[in-house]
Design an enzyme around this catalytic site. Structure first.
Site, short mmCIF file in Angstrom:
data_model
loop_
_atom_site.label_atom_id
_atom_site.label_comp_id
_atom_site.label_asym_id
_atom_site.label_seq_id
_atom_site.Cartn_x
_atom_site.Cartn_y
_atom_site.Cartn_z
N THR A 26 32.65 36.11 55.05
CA THR A 26 33.48 35.76 56.22
C THR A 26 34.57 34.74 55.89
OG1 THR A 26 31.98 34.02 56.93
CG2 THR A 26 31.55 36.23 57.80
N TYR A 63 35.95 27.53 55.12
CA TYR A 63 36.67 28.75 55.53
C TYR A 63 37.27 28.53 56.91
CZ TYR A 63 34.01 31.01 51.74
OH TYR A 63 33.45 31.33 50.51
N GLY A 209 33.59 38.32 45.96
CA GLY A 209 34.77 39.08 45.57
C GLY A 209 34.45 40.44 44.98
N LEU A 211 35.18 43.30 45.81
CA LEU A 211 36.34 44.20 45.86
C LEU A 211 37.55 43.56 45.19
CD1 LEU A 211 35.86 45.43 49.54
CD2 LEU A 211 35.17 46.59 47.43
N ARG A 213 39.18 40.87 45.85
CA ARG A 213 40.17 40.48 46.86
C ARG A 213 41.06 41.65 47.30
NH1 ARG A 213 38.86 37.11 43.32
NH2 ARG A 213 40.53 37.46 41.82
N LYS A 219 43.82 50.45 48.03
CA LYS A 219 44.95 50.61 48.96
C LYS A 219 46.20 49.88 48.49
CE LYS A 219 43.61 46.69 51.81
NZ LYS A 219 43.01 46.24 53.04
P1 NAP Z 1 36.44 40.91 48.55
O1 NAP Z 1 35.24 41.21 49.33
O2 NAP Z 1 36.44 41.26 47.12
O3 NAP Z 1 37.68 41.64 49.18
C1 NAP Z 1 38.12 41.44 50.49
C2 NAP Z 1 39.34 42.32 50.59
O4 NAP Z 1 38.96 43.67 50.64
C3 NAP Z 1 40.26 42.07 51.72
O5 NAP Z 1 41.52 42.03 51.08
C4 NAP Z 1 40.23 43.32 52.57
O6 NAP Z 1 41.49 43.76 52.96
C5 NAP Z 1 39.70 44.37 51.61
N1 NAP Z 1 38.80 45.34 52.22
C6 NAP Z 1 37.54 45.13 52.68
N2 NAP Z 1 37.02 46.28 53.17
C7 NAP Z 1 37.97 47.22 53.01
C8 NAP Z 1 38.05 48.60 53.34
N3 NAP Z 1 37.03 49.26 53.92
N4 NAP Z 1 39.19 49.27 53.02
C9 NAP Z 1 40.21 48.63 52.44
N5 NAP Z 1 40.21 47.32 52.13
C10 NAP Z 1 39.10 46.63 52.41
O7 NAP Z 1 36.91 39.38 48.62
P2 NAP Z 1 36.46 38.02 49.18
O8 NAP Z 1 36.58 37.99 50.69
O9 NAP Z 1 37.21 37.04 48.36
O10 NAP Z 1 34.95 37.84 48.80
C11 NAP Z 1 33.92 38.20 49.68
C12 NAP Z 1 33.17 37.00 50.19
O11 NAP Z 1 32.65 36.24 49.09
C13 NAP Z 1 33.98 35.96 50.98
O12 NAP Z 1 34.27 36.39 52.30
C14 NAP Z 1 33.08 34.76 50.89
O13 NAP Z 1 32.00 34.89 51.80
C15 NAP Z 1 32.59 34.86 49.45
N6 NAP Z 1 33.39 34.07 48.48
C16 NAP Z 1 32.83 32.97 47.92
C17 NAP Z 1 33.52 32.20 47.03
C18 NAP Z 1 32.86 30.98 46.41
O14 NAP Z 1 33.53 30.14 45.78
N7 NAP Z 1 31.57 30.85 46.55
C19 NAP Z 1 34.83 32.54 46.65
C20 NAP Z 1 35.38 33.69 47.21
C21 NAP Z 1 34.64 34.46 48.11
P3 NAP Z 1 42.53 42.96 53.94
O15 NAP Z 1 43.15 41.88 53.11
O16 NAP Z 1 43.52 44.01 54.32
O17 NAP Z 1 41.72 42.44 55.09
#
Ligand code: NAP
Length: 332
Positions: A26, A63, A209, A211, A213, A219
């Site tokens: 989130t 966040y 991450g 995906l 980011r 896409k």
């Molecule tokens: P992620 O899950 O790798 O990617 C999120 C991205 O994927 C967004 O850009 C979103 O698009 C896209 N997306 C998601 N579902 C999709 C779908 N069905 N079709 C097309 N695009 C899709 O990246 P993240 O948010 O960085 O990582 C996930 C989670 O990990 C975070 O929310 C957080 O909870 C955690 N996190 C932790 C740390 C840490 O330091 N511990 C660091 C980073 C993340 P849009 O941009 O268009 O919405």
């Protein structure tokens, strides 16, 4: 009633029951560094995730500077018993909203109360140190967190972005149950140390991450642009000439996923993370339609041959890979 699609679960030590191996991430829901967020969509996304069988939600105070936790708390009101909450501790900020590391006992004691209030709950399932803070002795951080477990405010402890040496130091003073490193098809550094360590010490791995980011959503194109308040503007993967290399890998992985398994790249990316070990994929979504794709990642597996073919695509397309180090906040 038909069964929800997310059926794979994992037991994190200390938690009351197993959680789904796909969790909702989130960060984007908080808006900060993701070009803003729509709260109604965010709440609908969390409800959709629960309906799909997701039983773990990952958030953090930083966040949106409290906003993501507030939205999670609002969405889970009346549904708390259906889901485990993972949040974090150890990043501080002032009025300028520039996060810095602070894992001091005083900061932890303040943050836990703030998080419990925002999340509208009296306990956190998994409490994770967001980034290591070398300015504070590990013993002080770990002993303060261990006291929160004894007080019943936290069920289990985890760490994020820690080295093995830092995990070892933490484990001397408090029980460690989970670790949260970056992990996806393009960012694999943790395979060399964290993955074997986690297997050996029975730690769940919350892979962030998955995906990359959005790069692994399939896409993005060479024309894709990001706003100033979007972390991908600062991500070296999204700058020329590397961006073209990663996009070529995306195209080849897309073809592989479709031809070999009749699946999307997004499903392949999540399946790959889940097939690598005791992992949980933290799927970042901010609209219900984004998380609805979850079903496609369930009920199939990648073979050893598949993994070799994937590795060959990555080696061929990406001559100069780069990690997610750009995300590290000040401090060390
Ligand atoms: P992620 O899950 O790798 O990617 C999120 C991205 O994927 C967004 O850009 C979103 O698009 C896209 N997306 C998601 N579902 C999709 C779908 N069905 N079709 C097309 N695009 C899709 O990246 P993240 O948010 O960085 O990582 C996930 C989670 O990990 C975070 O929310 C957080 O909870 C955690 N996190 C932790 C740390 C840490 O330091 N511990 C660091 C980073 C993340 P849009 O941009 O268009 O919405």
């Amino acid at each position: 009633m038909t069964q929800a699609p997310v059926t794979e679960t994992i037991q994190i030590r200390g938690l009351r029951q197993p959680v789904s191996r796909i969790a909702l991430g989130t960060w984007a829901i908080g808006g900060w560094m993701w070009g803003g967020a729509d709260d109604r969509n965010a709440i609908a996304t969390i409800h959709e995730a629960l309906d799909l069988g997701i039983t773990l939600v990952d958030t953090a105070p930083v966040y949106g500077f409290g906003h993501s936790e507030e939205i999670v708390g609002q969405a889970l009101a009346g549904r708390r018993d259906r889901v485990a909450i993972a949040t974090k501790v150890g990043l501080d900020w002032k009025d300028d909203h520039k996060p810095f590391r602070n894992s001091s006992p005083a900061r932890i004691r303040k943050e836990i109360e703030d998080s419990l209030r925002r999340l509208r709950t009296d306990y956190i399932d998994l409490y994770q140190v967001h980034w290591p803070d070398s300015a504070v002795p590990m013993e002080e951080t770990a002993r303060t967190l261990e006291a929160l477990v004894r007080e019943g405010k936290v069920l289990a402890l985890g760490v994020s972005n820690f080295s093995i040496a830092q995990m070892e130091a933490f484990g001397q003073f408090a029980p460690l149950c989970a670790v949260q490193p970056p992990y996806n098809l393009f960012e694999r550094a943790m395979e060399h140390d964290i993955l074997p360590y986690a297997r050996q010490h029975d730690l769940a791995i919350l892979a962030y991450g998955p995906l990359c980011r959005g790069l692994l959503s399939g896409k993005m194109t060479a024309e894709t642009k990001f706003g100033a308040d979007d972390l991908r503007s600062a991500d070296p993967k999204f700058q020329s000439p590397r961006f073209a290399h990663y996009l070529q890998a995306v195209r080849e992985l897309q073809d592989f996923a479709r031809e070999k398994h009749g699946k999307s790249l997004l499903a392949l990316a999540i399946r790959w993370v889940l097939d690598q070990g005791p992992t949980i994929a933290l799927w970042g979504a901010r609209r219900p339609d984004q998380i609805a794709a979850v079903a496609d990642a369930m009920g199939w597996h990648l073979s050893a041959d598949d993994r070799r073919e994937i590795d060959a695509i990555l080696a061929r397309c990406i001559p100069d890979p780069v990690g997610p180090g750009f995300m590290a906040p000040p401090g060390a």
